[in-house]
Design an enzyme around this catalytic site. Structure first.
Site, PDB file in Angstrom:
ATOM      1  N   ILE A  20      36.125  45.962  45.631  1.00  0.00           N
ATOM      2  CA  ILE A  20      36.924  45.099  46.509  1.00  0.00           C
ATOM      3  C   ILE A  20      38.307  44.883  45.898  1.00  0.00           C
ATOM      4  CG2 ILE A  20      36.982  42.901  47.764  1.00  0.00           C
ATOM      5  CD1 ILE A  20      34.455  44.603  48.358  1.00  0.00           C
ATOM      6  N   ASN A  53      30.422  32.066  43.357  1.00  0.00           N
ATOM      7  CA  ASN A  53      31.282  33.260  43.442  1.00  0.00           C
ATOM      8  C   ASN A  53      32.127  33.505  42.186  1.00  0.00           C
ATOM      9  OD1 ASN A  53      33.188  35.206  45.124  1.00  0.00           O
ATOM     10  ND2 ASN A  53      34.496  33.571  44.312  1.00  0.00           N
ATOM     11  N   SER A  72      26.616  42.285  42.449  1.00  0.00           N
ATOM     12  CA  SER A  72      27.584  43.395  42.483  1.00  0.00           C
ATOM     13  C   SER A  72      26.807  44.696  42.623  1.00  0.00           C
ATOM     14  CB  SER A  72      28.389  43.440  41.182  1.00  0.00           C
ATOM     15  OG  SER A  72      29.086  44.670  41.089  1.00  0.00           O
ATOM     16  N   LYS A  92      24.948  40.481  36.876  1.00  0.00           N
ATOM     17  CA  LYS A  92      24.888  40.716  38.323  1.00  0.00           C
ATOM     18  C   LYS A  92      23.482  41.136  38.760  1.00  0.00           C
ATOM     19  CE  LYS A  92      29.073  39.454  39.039  1.00  0.00           C
ATOM     20  NZ  LYS A  92      29.312  38.160  39.692  1.00  0.00           N
ATOM     21  N   ALA A 134      24.494  43.150  33.576  1.00  0.00           N
ATOM     22  CA  ALA A 134      23.314  42.322  33.263  1.00  0.00           C
ATOM     23  C   ALA A 134      23.344  41.032  34.073  1.00  0.00           C
ATOM     24  CB  ALA A 134      23.276  42.007  31.767  1.00  0.00           C
ATOM     25  N   TYR A 160      28.488  42.589  32.187  1.00  0.00           N
ATOM     26  CA  TYR A 160      28.699  42.246  33.598  1.00  0.00           C
ATOM     27  C   TYR A 160      27.511  42.673  34.465  1.00  0.00           C
ATOM     28  CZ  TYR A 160      31.322  42.075  38.048  1.00  0.00           C
ATOM     29  OH  TYR A 160      31.755  41.812  39.327  1.00  0.00           O
ATOM     30  N   VAL A 164      32.832  26.526  35.491  1.00  0.00           N
ATOM     31  CA  VAL A 164      31.402  26.665  35.789  1.00  0.00           C
ATOM     32  C   VAL A 164      30.564  26.716  34.506  1.00  0.00           C
ATOM     33  CG1 VAL A 164      31.783  27.796  38.022  1.00  0.00           C
ATOM     34  CG2 VAL A 164      31.510  29.209  35.964  1.00  0.00           C
TER      35      VAL A 164
HETATM   36  P1  NAD Z   1      39.047  37.187  40.908  1.00  0.00           P
HETATM   37  O1  NAD Z   1      39.246  37.398  39.453  1.00  0.00           O
HETATM   38  O2  NAD Z   1      40.156  37.466  41.853  1.00  0.00           O
HETATM   39  O3  NAD Z   1      38.526  35.703  41.198  1.00  0.00           O
HETATM   40  C1  NAD Z   1      37.570  35.086  40.398  1.00  0.00           C
HETATM   41  C2  NAD Z   1      37.786  33.597  40.434  1.00  0.00           C
HETATM   42  O4  NAD Z   1      36.816  32.992  39.565  1.00  0.00           O
HETATM   43  C3  NAD Z   1      39.176  33.184  39.912  1.00  0.00           C
HETATM   44  O5  NAD Z   1      39.773  32.254  40.788  1.00  0.00           O
HETATM   45  C4  NAD Z   1      38.868  32.573  38.566  1.00  0.00           C
HETATM   46  O6  NAD Z   1      39.771  31.574  38.146  1.00  0.00           O
HETATM   47  C5  NAD Z   1      37.473  31.994  38.808  1.00  0.00           C
HETATM   48  N1  NAD Z   1      36.795  31.723  37.553  1.00  0.00           N
HETATM   49  C6  NAD Z   1      36.671  32.556  36.475  1.00  0.00           C
HETATM   50  N2  NAD Z   1      36.056  31.922  35.478  1.00  0.00           N
HETATM   51  C7  NAD Z   1      35.774  30.666  35.922  1.00  0.00           C
HETATM   52  C8  NAD Z   1      35.157  29.537  35.341  1.00  0.00           C
HETATM   53  N3  NAD Z   1      34.694  29.553  34.086  1.00  0.00           N
HETATM   54  N4  NAD Z   1      35.038  28.413  36.082  1.00  0.00           N
HETATM   55  C9  NAD Z   1      35.524  28.361  37.342  1.00  0.00           C
HETATM   56  N5  NAD Z   1      36.123  29.402  37.942  1.00  0.00           N
HETATM   57  C10 NAD Z   1      36.253  30.534  37.234  1.00  0.00           C
HETATM   58  O7  NAD Z   1      37.749  38.065  41.265  1.00  0.00           O
HETATM   59  P2  NAD Z   1      37.085  38.478  42.664  1.00  0.00           P
HETATM   60  O8  NAD Z   1      37.206  39.944  42.772  1.00  0.00           O
HETATM   61  O9  NAD Z   1      37.547  37.596  43.772  1.00  0.00           O
HETATM   62  O10 NAD Z   1      35.563  38.184  42.311  1.00  0.00           O
HETATM   63  C11 NAD Z   1      34.769  37.179  42.922  1.00  0.00           C
HETATM   64  C12 NAD Z   1      33.317  37.479  42.624  1.00  0.00           C
HETATM   65  O11 NAD Z   1      32.969  38.743  43.181  1.00  0.00           O
HETATM   66  C13 NAD Z   1      33.006  37.583  41.125  1.00  0.00           C
HETATM   67  O12 NAD Z   1      31.740  37.010  40.861  1.00  0.00           O
HETATM   68  C14 NAD Z   1      32.965  39.064  40.883  1.00  0.00           C
HETATM   69  O13 NAD Z   1      32.178  39.393  39.777  1.00  0.00           O
HETATM   70  C15 NAD Z   1      32.355  39.541  42.184  1.00  0.00           C
HETATM   71  N6  NAD Z   1      32.588  40.946  42.480  1.00  0.00           N
HETATM   72  C16 NAD Z   1      33.863  41.426  42.654  1.00  0.00           C
HETATM   73  C17 NAD Z   1      34.015  42.771  42.933  1.00  0.00           C
HETATM   74  C18 NAD Z   1      35.377  43.375  43.132  1.00  0.00           C
HETATM   75  O14 NAD Z   1      35.458  44.610  43.286  1.00  0.00           O
HETATM   76  N7  NAD Z   1      36.459  42.608  43.176  1.00  0.00           N
HETATM   77  C19 NAD Z   1      32.914  43.616  43.032  1.00  0.00           C
HETATM   78  C20 NAD Z   1      31.652  43.090  42.859  1.00  0.00           C
HETATM   79  C21 NAD Z   1      31.497  41.742  42.588  1.00  0.00           C
END
Ligand code: NAD
Length: 245
Positions: free
Chosen positions: A187, A89, A141, A158, A156, A154, A63
């Protein structure tokens, strides 16, 4: 029930975690899903879905690579004729307190979580405008709302999602394109797996529903915002956090 029948949806970061659960839910609801991710695991995720009779494909792309994203968006439109839904995402963390955070850690997170959303949306939106239809959903987030120790970079990015979708709601509403965000709480995914058990238990104790969320909790929020039922929801950030904030 097929709430996304025949919709074409791009899910960034769909190889695993919340994005993967979203690809599962969206394809079950009739969408064709294109996963944009850097991890090769995206291929296995798409293959699994195809083996279950769903429509899914994987494109390895970062991305952070604007020209590659433009090419990837063009490919989707050449193949399917349009892009209906974009789920921004993909995200990373590089946690450290402000006093210790390096410029590189700051920039990596800004590049993926903030610039990445800008690049993906820029690549996709012209096709949505052309078809006068679109659903853009960004992943914020809870820490974008409350802040969090060790997450200057992070939080900032979100918090930025909340402002971006409000702006896009104003700019793009006239093209029948809505822009909303989901703000997940804690999560259970690879991202939170790194957190020490003691800290995790403390966090869970502070969550009113007394559990961590699962990826599907977020996937269903994305589903609602991507559905026809949400066509009058625009510029909103939906908290999905068990009541923590
Ligand atoms: P995760 O690390 O399991 O998955 C993130 C995915 O993003 C991975 O498949 C990774 O390869 C991909 N990714 C990372 N950098 C990338 C790039 N440069 N180009 C393309 N893909 C890329 O994390 P998750 O928990 O599934 O998180 C998903 C979203 O939810 C994120 O934006 C995260 O910040 C947000 N989030 C997660 C939580 C939590 O508690 N898990 C809480 C709040 C927000």
């Amino acid at each position: 029930m097929s709430r996304l029948q025949d919709k074409i949806a791009i899910i960034t970061g769909g190889a695993r975690g919340i994005g993967k659960a979203t690809a599962e839910v969206f394809t079950r609801e009739g969408a064709t899903v294109i996963i944009w991710d850097m991890l090769d695991a995206g291929e296995a995720t798409a293959r699994e879905l195809r083996e279950q009779g769903h429509q899914a494909e994987f494109r390895k792309v970062s991305v952070t690579d604007a020209p590659a994203l433009e090419a990837a968006a063009r490919e989707v439109v050449e193949r399917y004729g349009r892009i209906d839904i974009l789920i921004n995402n993909a995200g990373i963390t590089r946690d450290r307190s402000l006093l210790k955070m390096s410029q590189a850690e700051w920039e990596q997170v800004i590049d993926v979580n903030l610039n990445g959303v800008f690049y993906c949306t820029k690549a996709v939106v012209p096709y949505m405008v052309e078809k006068q239809y679109g659903r853009i959903i960004c992943t914020s987030s809870v820490v974008g709302i409350t802040g969090n120790f060790g997450q200057t970079n992070y939080s900032a990015t979100k918090a930025a999602m909340i402002g971006m979708v409000k702006t896009w709601a104003r700019e793009l509403g006239k093209y029948n394109i809505t822009a909303n965000a989901v703000a997940p709480g804690f999560i259970l995914t690879d991202m939170t797996d790194q957190i020490p058990e003691e800290v995790r238990n403390q966090t869970v104790a502070g969550i009113p529903v007394k559990r961590m969320g699962v990826p599907e909790d977020i996937a269903y929020a994305y589903l609602f915002l991507a559905s026809e039922e949400a066509s009058y929801v625009n510029g909103h950030t939906l908290s999905v956090n068990g009541g923590v904030a």
